[in-house]
Scaffold this active site. Structure first.
Site, PDB file in Angstrom:
ATOM      1  N   ARG A 116     -11.307  -0.368  12.828  1.00 34.96           N
ATOM      2  CA  ARG A 116     -10.435  -0.188  11.742  1.00 34.96           C
ATOM      3  C   ARG A 116      -9.609  -1.371  11.811  1.00 34.96           C
ATOM      4  O   ARG A 116      -9.045  -1.770  12.763  1.00 34.96           O
ATOM      5  CB  ARG A 116     -10.038   1.171  11.516  1.00 34.96           C
ATOM      6  CG  ARG A 116      -9.362   1.426  10.333  1.00 34.96           C
ATOM      7  CD  ARG A 116      -8.421   2.656  10.191  1.00 34.96           C
ATOM      8  NE  ARG A 116      -7.961   2.618   8.693  1.00 34.96           N
ATOM      9  CZ  ARG A 116      -6.908   3.566   8.409  1.00 34.96           C
ATOM     10  NH1 ARG A 116      -6.409   4.434   9.212  1.00 34.96           N
ATOM     11  NH2 ARG A 116      -6.600   3.563   7.196  1.00 34.96           N
ATOM     12  N   HIS A 117      -9.050  -1.823  10.456  1.00 32.61           N
ATOM     13  CA  HIS A 117      -7.775  -2.721  10.240  1.00 32.61           C
ATOM     14  C   HIS A 117      -6.710  -2.066  11.088  1.00 32.61           C
ATOM     15  O   HIS A 117      -6.707  -0.940  11.220  1.00 32.61           O
ATOM     16  CB  HIS A 117      -7.570  -3.171   9.001  1.00 32.61           C
ATOM     17  CG  HIS A 117      -7.567  -2.160   8.093  1.00 32.61           C
ATOM     18  ND1 HIS A 117      -6.230  -1.209   8.208  1.00 32.61           N
ATOM     19  CD2 HIS A 117      -8.226  -1.298   7.091  1.00 32.61           C
ATOM     20  CE1 HIS A 117      -6.152  -0.422   7.395  1.00 32.61           C
ATOM     21  NE2 HIS A 117      -7.694  -0.251   6.777  1.00 32.61           N
ATOM     22  N   ARG A 125      -1.239  -0.806   7.870  1.00 34.65           N
ATOM     23  CA  ARG A 125      -1.258  -1.636   6.480  1.00 34.65           C
ATOM     24  C   ARG A 125      -0.102  -0.981   5.531  1.00 34.65           C
ATOM     25  O   ARG A 125       0.511   0.173   6.025  1.00 34.65           O
ATOM     26  CB  ARG A 125      -2.454  -1.514   5.833  1.00 34.65           C
ATOM     27  CG  ARG A 125      -3.064  -0.050   5.552  1.00 34.65           C
ATOM     28  CD  ARG A 125      -3.926  -0.177   4.390  1.00 34.65           C
ATOM     29  NE  ARG A 125      -4.910   1.135   4.397  1.00 34.65           N
ATOM     30  CZ  ARG A 125      -4.535   2.217   4.044  1.00 34.65           C
ATOM     31  NH1 ARG A 125      -3.277   2.537   3.685  1.00 34.65           N
ATOM     32  NH2 ARG A 125      -5.300   3.118   3.928  1.00 34.65           N
ATOM     33  N   HIS A 181     -13.094  -0.420   7.670  1.00 34.20           N
ATOM     34  CA  HIS A 181     -11.985   0.264   7.348  1.00 34.20           C
ATOM     35  C   HIS A 181     -12.389   1.658   7.943  1.00 34.20           C
ATOM     36  O   HIS A 181     -13.488   2.013   8.470  1.00 34.20           O
ATOM     37  CB  HIS A 181     -12.251   0.618   5.701  1.00 34.20           C
ATOM     38  CG  HIS A 181     -12.262  -0.749   4.993  1.00 34.20           C
ATOM     39  ND1 HIS A 181     -11.115  -1.156   4.483  1.00 34.20           N
ATOM     40  CD2 HIS A 181     -13.090  -1.744   4.904  1.00 34.20           C
ATOM     41  CE1 HIS A 181     -11.242  -2.354   3.906  1.00 34.20           C
ATOM     42  NE2 HIS A 181     -12.424  -2.744   4.150  1.00 34.20           N
ATOM     43  N   ASP A 182     -11.496   2.464   7.768  1.00 31.51           N
ATOM     44  CA  ASP A 182     -11.647   3.849   8.440  1.00 31.51           C
ATOM     45  C   ASP A 182     -12.920   4.666   7.756  1.00 31.51           C
ATOM     46  O   ASP A 182     -13.906   5.092   8.275  1.00 31.51           O
ATOM     47  CB  ASP A 182     -10.519   4.676   7.725  1.00 31.51           C
ATOM     48  CG  ASP A 182      -9.791   4.952   6.446  1.00 31.51           C
ATOM     49  OD1 ASP A 182     -10.668   4.109   5.730  1.00 31.51           O
ATOM     50  OD2 ASP A 182      -9.246   5.742   6.216  1.00 31.51           O
ATOM     51  N   ARG A 187      -6.888  -7.201   4.305  1.00 33.60           N
ATOM     52  CA  ARG A 187      -6.183  -6.731   5.765  1.00 33.60           C
ATOM     53  C   ARG A 187      -7.429  -6.599   6.846  1.00 33.60           C
ATOM     54  O   ARG A 187      -7.051  -6.881   7.970  1.00 33.60           O
ATOM     55  CB  ARG A 187      -5.956  -5.044   5.383  1.00 33.60           C
ATOM     56  CG  ARG A 187      -6.709  -4.413   4.776  1.00 33.60           C
ATOM     57  CD  ARG A 187      -5.925  -2.908   4.660  1.00 33.60           C
ATOM     58  NE  ARG A 187      -7.066  -1.925   3.765  1.00 33.60           N
ATOM     59  CZ  ARG A 187      -7.252  -2.096   2.527  1.00 33.60           C
ATOM     60  NH1 ARG A 187      -6.582  -2.685   1.745  1.00 33.60           N
ATOM     61  NH2 ARG A 187      -8.127  -0.917   2.315  1.00 33.60           N
TER      62      ARG A 187
END
Ligand SMILES: Nc1nc2c(ncn2[C@@H]2O[C@H](COP(=O)(O)OP(=O)(O)OP(=O)(O)O)[C@@H](O)[C@H]2O)c(=O)[nH]1
Length: 637
Positions: free
Chosen positions: A301-302, A305, A550-551, A369
């Site tokens: 995941r990023h 943010r 992403h999540d 992101r």
């Protein structure tokens, strides 16, 4: 005249503690069997091995207990601290965090070993001192200061890999124990206690009649004499104190043995509940340390943010978030950089230190992101070396990050792209009886949220309205912004709110048909790449693929594989899939790294922690697509 009595051997229990990955298992194995495993796996619970050693003319059997460094195994390891004679506190010299963790390890040991004396033979071991000087993060000076603070007099740097200072470390530990034993003996003598350490009583098997005795109970339970003082020689037990009643020792031994058996059974039970499933491969833990690493996939995941937007009634508008909505923060960049450095450490023997496009490929969703996260990550994973240094004052080099426009990205996009079959099935599920029951069960929560935000917040109008508020509060609190007073009843610990926020993430995998699109295509991509690698058809013949996502994507993959643990996916969490070759069979091993700690192996339901690649295809056949995305999207369920 030569004594007929066999020479005496003292049994000492030695526990090695330290963060996961510092090399505890390697230290033990190098010492006991002189073997070093480049691809050593995480220990689950505890393991122990015996080794005889002679120190200053005395014979010792060291019973060495290697423990699991990962936090999640705390309950498995701590029962084994009791009765220890020596504790090795280990860190890796290229990992500052592992050094910083020593204080906590010492504390954990003191608590669970039930040490009441302020003197105990701790020794500090800085492992991996073979790493290049540039990788060193802990100096001997810093360790000396730390040791002084905690009154620890023994410190040594070792390399399990290069077999440096290994025997010396264990000898030093025994000498530390001896020194403490002597000083305790002196102090007991000074107080009129006359324990004679030189007189042994040879106890033959027939003499082992037991009854209660109290010779041990008057002395300090933590002194070296009373903690564990049996001297073993062949089948006889030699008592070392004239004052110790044989019967008391027998009684103590029975109690000790019973405790050990009980602890052992508890550990086995806990291990089984962690690793086994009704039809699982119960042998998996036995083979999990074997095999050569062949290929690695990392999906992360990023990093941290800013919120995705301002929730209704929320106080913090865009002026609080100079980076803009949904953008990577400096904290997020650091998290990803750390992840890259961690990957470098984990795979330093697998990956070249020099970046080469033929070795790795990285792909991101087409979102700022995730793209920025991947760049920060690569800065940690591939800092330039040698002739790749192009600007000596900037230890960074450009590395290509690939992406696909969101609208056509069916692997990593935050939302599944246009796909009638998926979206119709999704809408049908949102209107299903199951969802209506869920909605009804949360009415008081919706009412509470709606009153305070003055907007309808519920799963009737918008399935993302509840998770969006949860997400905003996560962002705001991680940036030290004060949350509204009314949030305190819900965040962060209210279970109803947590589950309601989490619910939206279950929907894309609520049925097998939905899972095919949300997790199946990605899974197929990963498994097929493993297959190509094995069949030598992967071009270029790479070793590592990283996906920055992403999540949402990690939720979908874990849920599709039935591996989800009902918790939100933290920033920079990573799912790692490793392909290993063990005796010419290929196995997949999955790990979940959801914090700064080392990753935890995942149990693949119906298979084990090391699952044959062919079995993965069988297990997940019902969600693996048989056609391309466009064709599957037009097909009715
Ligand atoms: N360079 C180097 N690497 C080492 C050394 N000792 C261990 N390693 C590597 O470090 C990694 C972790 O080693 P382990 O012995 O499994 O670590 P651990 O502390 O037992 O880890 P947990 O079981 O998770 O608590 C492996 O990849 C080893 O090959 C060493 O002296 N030098």
């Amino acid at each position: 005249m030569t004594s007929m009595r066999p020479s005496k051997t003292t049994l000492l229990k030695v526990v090695i503690l330290g963060d996961g990955g510092v090399g505890k298992s390697c230290l033990m194995n190098r010492f006991v069997t002189n073997v070093f495993d480049e691809n050593s796996f995480h220990t689950i619970g505890v393991e122990f091995l015996n080794k005889d050693i002679e120190v200053d003319g005395e014979k010792y059997t060291l019973q060495i207990w290697d423990t699991a460094g990962q936090e999640r195994f705390k309950a498995l390891r701590t029962p084994f601290y009791r009765g220890s004679d020596i504790c090795l506190l280990a860190y890796a010299i290229d990992d500052l965090t592992s050094f910083k963790g020593l204080a906590q390890w010492r504390e954990e040991f003191i608590k669970y070993a039930d040490i009441t004396s302020n003197q105990f033979p701790f020794i500090v071991v800085g492992n991996k001192n073979d790493v290049p000087p540039a990788d060193r993060e802990v100096t001997p000076e810093a360790v000396s200061i730390w040791c002084q603070e905690f009154n620890i007099s023994s410190f040594i740097e070792t390399s399990a890999k290069m077999s440096k200072n290994i025997v010396e470390a264990f000898k030093l530990a025994v000498q530390q124990w001896q020194a403490l034993e002597k000083s305790t003996e002196r102090s007991l003598r000074a107080h009129g206690e006359t324990i004679d350490l030189t007189q042994g009583v040879n106890l033959q098997p027939a003499d082992r009649t037991c009854c209660s005795g109290n010779s041990f109970t008057n002395s300090n339970p933590n002194s070296p004499q009373t903690r564990r003082h049996e001297r073993v020689s062949d089948s006889s037990i030699q008592l070392t104190s004239e004052r110790c009643s044989i019967f008391a020792v027998c009684f103590k031994k029975i109690i000790e043995m019973s405790c050990k058996i009980l602890l052992f059974l508890t550990a086995i039970f806990l291990l089984k509940s962690y690793t086994a499933s009704p039809d699982g491969d119960r042998n998996a833990p036995n083979i999990q340390r074997k095999g050569d690493l062949v290929f690695v996939h990392v999906l992360h995941r990023h990093g941290d943010r800013t919120p995705l937007g301002q929730y209704p009634g929320g106080k913090y508008d865009i002026s609080y978030w100079p980076e803009g909505w949904g953008q990577l923060t400096n904290l997020g960049k650091q998290q990803q950089h750390e992840l890259g450095k961690w990957l470098r450490r984990r795979y330093k023997n697998f990956l070249s230190t020099t970046y080469n496009t033929s070795d790795i490929y990285v792909r991101s969703s087409d979102v700022d992101r995730t793209l920025m996260s991947l760049q920060s990550n690569l800065a940690g994973l591939f800092p330039p070396t040698n002739n790749q240094i192009w600007n000596p004052s900037l230890m960074w080099q450009p590395i290509p990050v690939h992406t696909t426009p969101e609208k056509i990205d069916n692997l990593l996009a935050g939302q599944i792209p246009e796909c009638p079959s998926y979206h119709k099935a999704f809408d049908d599920f949102v209107e299903s009886v199951e969802m209506n029951v869920f909605r009804e069960s949360n009415l008081p929560l919706y009412e509470f949220l709606s009153v305070h935000t003055e907007k309808p917040i519920d799963y009737f109008h918008d399935i993302w309205s509840v998770p969006d508020i949860y997400d905003s509060w996560v962002c705001e609190s991680s940036h030290n912004l004060t949350l509204p007073q009314w949030s305190l009843t819900l965040f962060p610990h209210n279970e109803k709110f947590y589950k309601a926020a989490l619910k939206a993430f279950y929907l894309p995998t609520a049925t097998k048909h939905l899972s095919k699109f949300s997790g199946g295509f990605l899974l197929k991509d990963l498994l097929d790449r493993f297959t190509s690698k094995i069949e030598s058809s992967l071009q270029p013949d790479r070793k590592l693929f990283i996906y920055s996502t992403h999540d949402f994507n990690i939720f979908n993959l874990l849920l599709s594989l039935d591996l989800f643990d009902d918790k939100f996916i933290p920033y920079s969490a990573a799912v790692i899939l490793e392909l290993r070759n063990y005796k010419n069979d290929h196995y997949v091993q999955m790990f979940y790294k959801n914090s700064n700690e080392n990753p935890a192996p995942m149990y693949i339901p119906g298979c084990g922690v090391l699952c044959p690649l062919s079995k993965m295809y069988e297990l997940y056949d019902d969600i693996l697509p048989k056609n391309d995305f466009a064709t599957e999207c037009q097909l009715e369920e």
